[in-house]
Design an enzyme around this catalytic site. Sequence first.
Site, PDB file in Angstrom:
ATOM      1  N   LYS A  20      45.659  43.068  30.464  1.00 52.91           N
ATOM      2  CA  LYS A  20      44.828  44.197  30.922  1.00 52.91           C
ATOM      3  C   LYS A  20      43.831  43.482  31.846  1.00 52.91           C
ATOM      4  O   LYS A  20      43.728  44.601  32.925  1.00 52.91           O
ATOM      5  CB  LYS A  20      43.869  44.565  29.794  1.00 52.91           C
ATOM      6  CG  LYS A  20      44.659  45.199  28.287  1.00 52.91           C
ATOM      7  CD  LYS A  20      43.885  45.471  27.353  1.00 52.91           C
ATOM      8  CE  LYS A  20      43.155  44.605  26.600  1.00 52.91           C
ATOM      9  NZ  LYS A  20      43.942  43.537  25.923  1.00 52.91           N
ATOM     10  N   ARG A  95      39.057  50.696  21.220  1.00 53.83           N
ATOM     11  CA  ARG A  95      39.838  49.685  20.353  1.00 53.83           C
ATOM     12  C   ARG A  95      39.715  50.441  18.892  1.00 53.83           C
ATOM     13  O   ARG A  95      40.418  49.791  18.138  1.00 53.83           O
ATOM     14  CB  ARG A  95      39.037  48.295  20.437  1.00 53.83           C
ATOM     15  CG  ARG A  95      39.836  47.448  20.989  1.00 53.83           C
ATOM     16  CD  ARG A  95      38.738  46.307  21.232  1.00 53.83           C
ATOM     17  NE  ARG A  95      39.495  45.050  21.381  1.00 53.83           N
ATOM     18  CZ  ARG A  95      39.365  44.339  22.545  1.00 53.83           C
ATOM     19  NH1 ARG A  95      38.651  44.887  23.506  1.00 53.83           N
ATOM     20  NH2 ARG A  95      39.897  43.037  22.525  1.00 53.83           N
ATOM     21  N   ARG A 134      45.718  30.444  29.565  1.00 53.83           N
ATOM     22  CA  ARG A 134      44.624  31.302  30.476  1.00 53.83           C
ATOM     23  C   ARG A 134      43.294  30.478  30.943  1.00 53.83           C
ATOM     24  O   ARG A 134      42.786  29.670  30.068  1.00 53.83           O
ATOM     25  CB  ARG A 134      44.194  32.628  29.724  1.00 53.83           C
ATOM     26  CG  ARG A 134      43.372  33.114  30.556  1.00 53.83           C
ATOM     27  CD  ARG A 134      42.877  34.715  29.975  1.00 53.83           C
ATOM     28  NE  ARG A 134      42.454  34.731  28.750  1.00 53.83           N
ATOM     29  CZ  ARG A 134      42.378  35.670  27.946  1.00 53.83           C
ATOM     30  NH1 ARG A 134      42.495  36.713  28.569  1.00 53.83           N
ATOM     31  NH2 ARG A 134      42.034  35.571  26.703  1.00 53.83           N
ATOM     32  N   ARG A 168      37.993  30.626  27.860  1.00 54.27           N
ATOM     33  CA  ARG A 168      37.064  31.101  26.757  1.00 54.27           C
ATOM     34  C   ARG A 168      37.076  30.511  25.207  1.00 54.27           C
ATOM     35  O   ARG A 168      38.224  29.822  25.019  1.00 54.27           O
ATOM     36  CB  ARG A 168      37.864  32.793  26.701  1.00 54.27           C
ATOM     37  CG  ARG A 168      37.199  33.615  27.589  1.00 54.27           C
ATOM     38  CD  ARG A 168      37.801  34.971  27.599  1.00 54.27           C
ATOM     39  NE  ARG A 168      38.103  35.520  26.346  1.00 54.27           N
ATOM     40  CZ  ARG A 168      38.718  36.834  26.417  1.00 54.27           C
ATOM     41  NH1 ARG A 168      39.011  37.352  27.261  1.00 54.27           N
ATOM     42  NH2 ARG A 168      38.959  37.292  24.987  1.00 54.27           N
ATOM     43  N   ARG A 179      42.984  38.136  16.491  1.00 54.03           N
ATOM     44  CA  ARG A 179      42.729  39.444  17.165  1.00 54.03           C
ATOM     45  C   ARG A 179      43.883  40.128  17.421  1.00 54.03           C
ATOM     46  O   ARG A 179      43.933  41.242  17.297  1.00 54.03           O
ATOM     47  CB  ARG A 179      42.246  38.538  18.753  1.00 54.03           C
ATOM     48  CG  ARG A 179      40.885  38.065  18.838  1.00 54.03           C
ATOM     49  CD  ARG A 179      40.866  37.243  19.995  1.00 54.03           C
ATOM     50  NE  ARG A 179      41.278  37.536  21.258  1.00 54.03           N
ATOM     51  CZ  ARG A 179      41.373  36.444  22.279  1.00 54.03           C
ATOM     52  NH1 ARG A 179      41.208  35.409  22.192  1.00 54.03           N
ATOM     53  NH2 ARG A 179      41.707  37.084  23.538  1.00 54.03           N
TER      54      ARG A 179
HETATM   55  P1  AP5 Z   1      44.914  38.743  30.537  1.00 51.06           P
HETATM   56  O1  AP5 Z   1      44.881  39.658  31.704  1.00 51.06           O
HETATM   57  O2  AP5 Z   1      43.569  37.895  30.616  1.00 51.06           O
HETATM   58  O3  AP5 Z   1      44.761  39.586  29.294  1.00 51.06           O
HETATM   59  P2  AP5 Z   1      44.011  40.533  28.618  1.00 51.06           P
HETATM   60  O4  AP5 Z   1      45.052  41.763  28.026  1.00 51.06           O
HETATM   61  O5  AP5 Z   1      43.023  41.082  29.433  1.00 51.06           O
HETATM   62  O6  AP5 Z   1      43.641  39.688  27.267  1.00 51.06           O
HETATM   63  P3  AP5 Z   1      42.357  39.608  26.723  1.00 51.06           P
HETATM   64  O7  AP5 Z   1      42.420  38.225  25.772  1.00 51.06           O
HETATM   65  O8  AP5 Z   1      41.206  39.462  27.513  1.00 51.06           O
HETATM   66  O9  AP5 Z   1      42.218  40.685  25.802  1.00 51.06           O
HETATM   67  P4  AP5 Z   1      41.236  40.964  24.608  1.00 51.06           P
HETATM   68  O10 AP5 Z   1      41.329  42.149  24.245  1.00 51.06           O
HETATM   69  O11 AP5 Z   1      41.558  40.041  23.370  1.00 51.06           O
HETATM   70  O12 AP5 Z   1      39.828  40.280  25.054  1.00 51.06           O
HETATM   71  P5  AP5 Z   1      38.531  40.821  25.267  1.00 51.06           P
HETATM   72  O13 AP5 Z   1      37.903  40.362  26.199  1.00 51.06           O
HETATM   73  O14 AP5 Z   1      38.722  42.442  25.490  1.00 51.06           O
HETATM   74  O15 AP5 Z   1      46.263  37.801  30.775  1.00 51.06           O
HETATM   75  C1  AP5 Z   1      46.191  36.715  29.821  1.00 51.06           C
HETATM   76  C2  AP5 Z   1      47.132  35.483  30.447  1.00 51.06           C
HETATM   77  O16 AP5 Z   1      48.333  35.810  30.804  1.00 51.06           O
HETATM   78  C3  AP5 Z   1      46.409  35.467  31.776  1.00 51.06           C
HETATM   79  O17 AP5 Z   1      46.557  33.881  31.854  1.00 51.06           O
HETATM   80  C4  AP5 Z   1      47.185  35.711  32.980  1.00 51.06           C
HETATM   81  O18 AP5 Z   1      47.259  34.994  34.012  1.00 51.06           O
HETATM   82  C5  AP5 Z   1      48.565  35.850  32.191  1.00 51.06           C
HETATM   83  N1  AP5 Z   1      49.214  37.202  32.430  1.00 51.06           N
HETATM   84  C6  AP5 Z   1      49.043  38.271  32.566  1.00 51.06           C
HETATM   85  N2  AP5 Z   1      49.898  39.206  32.888  1.00 51.06           N
HETATM   86  C7  AP5 Z   1      50.932  38.474  32.851  1.00 51.06           C
HETATM   87  C8  AP5 Z   1      52.531  38.689  32.920  1.00 51.06           C
HETATM   88  N3  AP5 Z   1      52.981  40.120  33.131  1.00 51.06           N
HETATM   89  N4  AP5 Z   1      53.424  37.608  32.739  1.00 51.06           N
HETATM   90  C9  AP5 Z   1      52.899  36.514  32.426  1.00 51.06           C
HETATM   91  N5  AP5 Z   1      51.547  35.991  32.465  1.00 51.06           N
HETATM   92  C10 AP5 Z   1      50.862  37.019  32.468  1.00 51.06           C
HETATM   93  O19 AP5 Z   1      37.696  40.945  23.812  1.00 51.06           O
HETATM   94  C11 AP5 Z   1      37.367  39.937  23.522  1.00 51.06           C
HETATM   95  C12 AP5 Z   1      36.625  40.171  22.169  1.00 51.06           C
HETATM   96  O20 AP5 Z   1      35.499  40.993  22.329  1.00 51.06           O
HETATM   97  C13 AP5 Z   1      37.333  40.923  20.965  1.00 51.06           C
HETATM   98  O21 AP5 Z   1      38.281  39.744  20.208  1.00 51.06           O
HETATM   99  C14 AP5 Z   1      36.185  41.280  20.165  1.00 51.06           C
HETATM  100  O22 AP5 Z   1      35.926  40.720  19.200  1.00 51.06           O
HETATM  101  C15 AP5 Z   1      35.331  42.018  21.422  1.00 51.06           C
HETATM  102  N6  AP5 Z   1      35.416  43.200  21.804  1.00 51.06           N
HETATM  103  C16 AP5 Z   1      35.789  43.539  22.930  1.00 51.06           C
HETATM  104  N7  AP5 Z   1      35.888  44.963  23.309  1.00 51.06           N
HETATM  105  C17 AP5 Z   1      35.610  45.491  22.032  1.00 51.06           C
HETATM  106  C18 AP5 Z   1      35.595  46.934  21.587  1.00 51.06           C
HETATM  107  N8  AP5 Z   1      36.040  47.722  22.395  1.00 51.06           N
HETATM  108  N9  AP5 Z   1      35.330  46.904  20.235  1.00 51.06           N
HETATM  109  C19 AP5 Z   1      34.874  46.004  19.432  1.00 51.06           C
HETATM  110  N10 AP5 Z   1      34.953  44.692  19.781  1.00 51.06           N
HETATM  111  C20 AP5 Z   1      35.472  44.357  21.122  1.00 51.06           C
END
Ligand code: AP5
Length: 223
Positions: A20, A95, A134, A168, A179
């Site tokens: 994402k 979410r 990552r 992270r 997660r």
């Molecule tokens: P990346 O693009 O970083 O993946 P992502 O989908 O953004 O993953 P996140 O881990 O950031 O998502 P998340 O939803 O767990 O975290 P968030 O920060 O939102 O890609 C990952 C890796 O793969 C990278 O190294 C990239 O280079 C590689 N890659 C990408 N695409 C690829 C491909 N096609 N092929 C190969 N490699 C690839 O949330 C963190 C925490 O915040 C949550 O756990 C929760 O506690 C809280 N939180 C956030 N939002 C909410 C909400 N709305 N409600 C409640 N709690 C929330």
Amino acid sequence: MSATDTATNVILLGPPGAGKGTQARILMDKFGLVQLSTGDLLRGAVAAGTDAGKAAKAVMEAGGLVSDDIVIAIVNDRLDEPDVASGVIFDGFPRTVAQAGALDKLLTDKGMSLDVVISMEVDDAAMVERISGRYTCAKCGEGYHDTHKKPAKEGVCDSCGGTEFKRRADDNAETVAERLKAYHAETAPLIAYYSDSGKLKAIDAMADINLVSQSMADALGNG
Ligand code: AP5
């Protein structure tokens, strides 16, 4: 779609590691949209030591979901900033079904609309490997991966030339498993929610980053 067309608001829906954040940054560059990442906003609140950040810190470290009230409030505030008029990429929000309902109301209240919801389809098994490899540029936030996306020159960010990188705190196998559990229990039901609204488009997010990016452009009507 181009940066000069009517603003497009899009949700990127997918589990941790689906790509994402990676795709949101590409869409920002290509189409001038604004990335609204609740994960980034919450990490900012934790770093700043705000009340919301203090409440969110332990939940995030454990891989759970921060309360709907906190998250909806930070999204509400972010949507009051003028740059959202260019169009928003919702990354990691909503979410829960409660957050989706709240977003519908926020958008209506602010005279905005939701155009597309892109469901990024991936295999859970690959997500642990993606997340544990990552890292990001400490200066500009550009994302990299130990195997899938290395900087052209080792140790130097392609985007800004920075030489400091960070990982992270919640990117470890145990937290990633939590997660993923939270995703399947609370977030996956949104696929049915948005399918019913007729705005859902599914893409294969297991493909190479550039191919996923092309599918995204197609889903936004700019293939
Ligand atoms: P990346 O693009 O970083 O993946 P992502 O989908 O953004 O993953 P996140 O881990 O950031 O998502 P998340 O939803 O767990 O975290 P968030 O920060 O939102 O890609 C990952 C890796 O793969 C990278 O190294 C990239 O280079 C590689 N890659 C990408 N695409 C690829 C491909 N096609 N092929 C190969 N490699 C690839 O949330 C963190 C925490 O915040 C949550 O756990 C929760 O506690 C809280 N939180 C956030 N939002 C909410 C909400 N709305 N409600 C409640 N709690 C929330």
